[in-house]
Motif scaffolding. Sequence first.
Motif, short mmCIF file in Angstrom:
data_model
loop_
_atom_site.label_atom_id
_atom_site.label_comp_id
_atom_site.label_asym_id
_atom_site.label_seq_id
_atom_site.Cartn_x
_atom_site.Cartn_y
_atom_site.Cartn_z
N VAL A 154 -7.18 -11.66 -2.71
CA VAL A 154 -7.04 -12.93 -3.32
C VAL A 154 -5.56 -12.90 -3.99
CG1 VAL A 154 -7.34 -14.48 -5.69
CG2 VAL A 154 -9.38 -12.79 -4.81
N ASP A 155 -4.95 -13.88 -2.97
CA ASP A 155 -3.38 -14.09 -3.14
C ASP A 155 -3.08 -15.53 -3.49
OD1 ASP A 155 -2.72 -11.30 -2.33
OD2 ASP A 155 -3.13 -11.85 -0.40
N GLY A 156 -4.05 -16.24 -3.83
CA GLY A 156 -3.75 -17.48 -4.29
C GLY A 156 -4.02 -17.88 -5.60
N ALA A 157 -4.64 -18.84 -6.12
CA ALA A 157 -4.58 -19.25 -7.55
C ALA A 157 -6.35 -19.45 -7.91
CB ALA A 157 -3.85 -20.47 -8.04
N VAL A 158 -6.83 -18.87 -8.69
CA VAL A 158 -8.41 -19.01 -9.18
C VAL A 158 -8.13 -19.46 -10.64
CG1 VAL A 158 -10.44 -17.93 -9.51
CG2 VAL A 158 -9.13 -17.16 -7.60
N GLY A 159 -8.76 -20.62 -10.67
CA GLY A 159 -8.85 -21.28 -12.11
C GLY A 159 -9.56 -20.52 -13.28
N ARG A 160 -10.59 -20.04 -12.91
CA ARG A 160 -11.35 -19.52 -14.14
C ARG A 160 -11.58 -17.97 -13.57
NH1 ARG A 160 -16.15 -23.56 -15.35
NH2 ARG A 160 -16.89 -23.07 -13.08
N ASP A 161 -12.41 -17.40 -13.61
CA ASP A 161 -12.95 -15.92 -13.30
C ASP A 161 -13.36 -15.37 -12.12
OD1 ASP A 161 -13.18 -16.17 -16.06
OD2 ASP A 161 -15.22 -16.17 -16.11
N ILE A 162 -12.89 -14.21 -11.73
CA ILE A 162 -13.27 -13.63 -10.37
C ILE A 162 -14.46 -12.50 -10.82
CG2 ILE A 162 -12.50 -11.99 -8.69
CD1 ILE A 162 -9.94 -13.30 -8.84
N LEU A 163 -15.57 -12.74 -10.10
CA LEU A 163 -16.56 -11.54 -10.15
C LEU A 163 -16.97 -11.23 -9.01
CD1 LEU A 163 -18.67 -10.15 -12.04
CD2 LEU A 163 -20.30 -12.05 -11.75
N GLY A 164 -16.54 -9.74 -8.64
CA GLY A 164 -16.80 -9.36 -7.27
C GLY A 164 -17.26 -8.02 -7.41
N ALA A 165 -18.15 -7.91 -6.20
CA ALA A 165 -18.49 -6.62 -5.58
C ALA A 165 -17.99 -6.05 -4.26
CB ALA A 165 -19.87 -6.48 -5.77
N ALA A 166 -17.27 -5.33 -3.89
CA ALA A 166 -16.48 -4.88 -2.78
C ALA A 166 -16.28 -3.81 -2.50
CB ALA A 166 -15.11 -5.83 -2.66
N TRP A 167 -16.14 -3.11 -1.23
CA TRP A 167 -15.53 -1.95 -0.93
C TRP A 167 -14.01 -1.71 -1.39
CZ3 TRP A 167 -17.95 2.44 0.23
CH2 TRP A 167 -17.47 3.72 0.79
N SER A 168 -13.07 -2.74 -0.96
CA SER A 168 -11.97 -2.67 -1.01
C SER A 168 -11.34 -4.08 -1.70
CB SER A 168 -11.28 -2.24 0.29
OG SER A 168 -11.46 -3.26 1.37
N GLY A 169 -10.56 -4.18 -2.29
CA GLY A 169 -10.09 -5.39 -2.86
C GLY A 169 -8.50 -5.44 -3.08
N SER A 170 -8.01 -6.85 -3.37
CA SER A 170 -6.60 -7.05 -3.74
C SER A 170 -6.46 -8.11 -4.53
CB SER A 170 -5.69 -6.84 -2.25
OG SER A 170 -4.43 -7.44 -2.68
N ALA A 171 -6.11 -8.05 -5.65
CA ALA A 171 -5.75 -9.10 -6.69
C ALA A 171 -4.16 -9.38 -6.86
CB ALA A 171 -6.58 -9.04 -7.78
N GLY A 172 -3.63 -10.04 -5.86
CA GLY A 172 -2.08 -10.26 -5.95
C GLY A 172 -1.71 -11.65 -6.41
N GLY A 173 -2.80 -12.64 -6.59
CA GLY A 173 -2.45 -13.87 -6.85
C GLY A 173 -2.75 -14.12 -8.56
N THR A 174 -2.87 -15.41 -8.90
CA THR A 174 -3.22 -15.89 -10.25
C THR A 174 -4.48 -16.06 -10.76
OG1 THR A 174 -0.74 -16.85 -9.98
CG2 THR A 174 -2.45 -17.44 -12.21
N VAL A 175 -5.14 -15.35 -11.52
CA VAL A 175 -6.44 -15.65 -12.17
C VAL A 175 -6.28 -16.12 -13.56
CG1 VAL A 175 -8.67 -14.68 -12.95
CG2 VAL A 175 -7.10 -13.67 -10.87
N GLY A 176 -6.90 -17.42 -13.83
CA GLY A 176 -6.85 -18.25 -14.85
C GLY A 176 -7.37 -17.36 -16.23
N ARG A 177 -8.49 -16.58 -16.02
CA ARG A 177 -9.29 -16.14 -17.01
C ARG A 177 -9.59 -14.66 -16.66
NH1 ARG A 177 -13.86 -20.45 -18.97
NH2 ARG A 177 -15.08 -19.52 -17.16
N ASP A 178 -10.63 -14.13 -16.45
CA ASP A 178 -11.26 -12.72 -16.58
C ASP A 178 -11.42 -12.41 -14.94
OD1 ASP A 178 -11.11 -12.87 -19.07
OD2 ASP A 178 -13.39 -12.97 -19.24
#
Length: 401
Positions: free
Chosen positions: A132-156
């Motif tokens: 996730v390198d873009g913009a998410v207005g609300r929440d991110i809920l994920g199950a993943a082997w590997s992840g990267s959160a470098g963007g913008t998350v509006g809530r949780d």
Amino acid sequence: MPAGYRYTGGRLRWVWMTGLVVLVVIGAAPPAAASVAESDLVWIVEDEVVSEDLYAVGNEVRISGRVEGDLVAVATDRLLVEGVVTGSVTALASRLVIEGEVGGSVVGAAADVTVTGQVGGDVVVGTLDLRVDGAVGRDILGAAWSGSAGGTVGRDLRGLFRSLDLGGEIGGDVEIRANRLHAEQRLSVLGDMDYQAAHLWGQEYLEGNVKGSSVNRRALPPNIRIRGFRLMAVLFMSLLVLVAGLVVVRLASSLVEAAADRAVRTPWRSLGKGLILAVSPLVGLAAMLMVVVWLPLYIWGPLLIGGVPFLTIAAGAWLLALLVSHIPVAVATGRAIGTVLGRRWDTAVAYLVGAVVYLLVLQIPVLGLPLAATAMVLGVGGWLGRRSGSPAIDARLPTGP
């Protein structure tokens, strides 16, 4: 309209397939009216507008134009949204890429999920790799082997990861479980940070860039972690079974109908045949053990070496039989449910309904596994035998609402 794109509002087999797959994934029935696209390549080109919900099935689904509604897609290769979807995106794909704009939420399962554009709602996904390198207005809920959160998350941001690189801006709280957690210098968390990580890099950024509290929880007991991964494995295998079954039904619908017919008309005979095939590996292993124990090495050694290709083929055939064993029973179950509801479903639709019932039964404590095993043995027996001369089954889709 580009070549390879099929666009229609009529009733198509894959519309029902897509709708029922979505029913399994998110537990919601599809709307009554929607545009339908079925092709090897489904492509909404630039400047093209779909003014209602779009159901798309293909090897690749590409949205370069605008969909004014929800997008429900099944893509064996890639689902790419580089245009605009004003509603939500529900997807089952090998790769899910959001480069454009989604007004609602993104929900689905894919091997790889990449968000570099904008998502107005939530991102709820199960995947091997989440970026996730873009913009998410609300929440991110994920199950993943590997992840990267470098963007913008509006809530949780919440989820379970094997490894996670955390370096974006989180407007709410973070609650994650990861074996490896890497916090980057540009990380900004406006809420609380609740995490559990066996290996942590960048702890100073967690202490300095988190506005609320930062708590490293005690590692979860192994049995809890095992349950979580078991649930993920069950969901993944369930989707795999559904997709494999649909492929078999689509390629050999007449053979599937004949096998389902035999399983219903002669259940005891089918059970007997299926039981013989199911226990055949045990009989073969017992025979091999007897040969090894009773005969000298110079006799059974060459026999074993020479029989390796045959044993490999036999094992592959046995595993394949187990993989497709549920299909006749699922089709028969789906037909029975359709009869109760007064509907005459296509073979693929009957399979999906019956397969969902089969997967649900499998989750029943104590009784689920024996019932599923019986259904598998019955299905294997249904596959064995010559095609009967019974009247063909009318597999037309219902003409009424």
